[in-house]
Scaffold this motif. Structure first.
Motif, PDB file in Angstrom:
ATOM      1  N   CYS A  21     -58.375 -34.564  28.080  1.00 15.79           N
ATOM      2  CA  CYS A  21     -59.792 -34.699  27.838  1.00 15.79           C
ATOM      3  C   CYS A  21     -60.556 -33.818  29.062  1.00 15.79           C
ATOM      4  N   ARG A  23     -63.332 -33.937  29.724  1.00 19.61           N
ATOM      5  CA  ARG A  23     -64.430 -34.951  30.407  1.00 19.61           C
ATOM      6  C   ARG A  23     -64.063 -35.851  31.390  1.00 19.61           C
ATOM      7  N   CYS A  24     -63.184 -36.595  30.705  1.00 19.33           N
ATOM      8  CA  CYS A  24     -62.776 -37.720  31.631  1.00 19.33           C
ATOM      9  C   CYS A  24     -61.147 -37.839  32.020  1.00 19.33           C
ATOM     10  N   CYS A  36     -62.192 -36.399  24.269  1.00 24.59           N
ATOM     11  CA  CYS A  36     -61.333 -37.543  23.394  1.00 24.59           C
ATOM     12  C   CYS A  36     -62.238 -38.176  22.579  1.00 24.59           C
ATOM     13  N   CYS A  39     -65.153 -40.250  24.765  1.00 25.75           N
ATOM     14  CA  CYS A  39     -66.102 -39.138  25.135  1.00 25.75           C
ATOM     15  C   CYS A  39     -67.131 -38.381  24.142  1.00 25.75           C
TER      16      CYS A  39
HETATM   17 ZN   LIG Z   1     -62.673 -38.394  27.484  1.00 25.51          ZN
END
Ligand SMILES: [Zn+2]
Length: 75
Positions: A21, A23-24, A36, A39
């Motif tokens: 992912c 983002r995370c 994901c 997110c």
């Molecule tokens: Zn994520």
């Protein structure tokens, strides 16, 4: 009849693969690259666009040029 590009794509042809992912940084199994599931839900909630009524203003042309003396001259 012509088949649209997206109609020819079967989701089943793209099995979930291991992706990270963006983002995370969690490693998740999903079909396509991107955030994901967790997110995605958060992003949807925080950045969902809300439709709003916009008042229309009337267009008023701006007069930038003053007519010259020749154009105004009476014959
Ligand atoms: Zn994520």
């Amino acid at each position: 009849m012509e088949i649209a590009v997206l109609d020819g794509i079967k989701a089943d042809d793209y099995p979930p693969i291991e992706l990270v992912c963006p983002r995370c940084d969690a490693t998740v199994m999903q079909r396509f690259a991107g955030p994901c599931e967790a997110c995605f839900v958060v992003l949807r909630r925080e950045f969902a666009a809300v439709a709003q009524a916009v008042e229309k203003t009337e267009y008023v042309p701006k007069m930038n040029v003053t007519p010259n003396a020749v154009a105004l001259k009476d014959d």
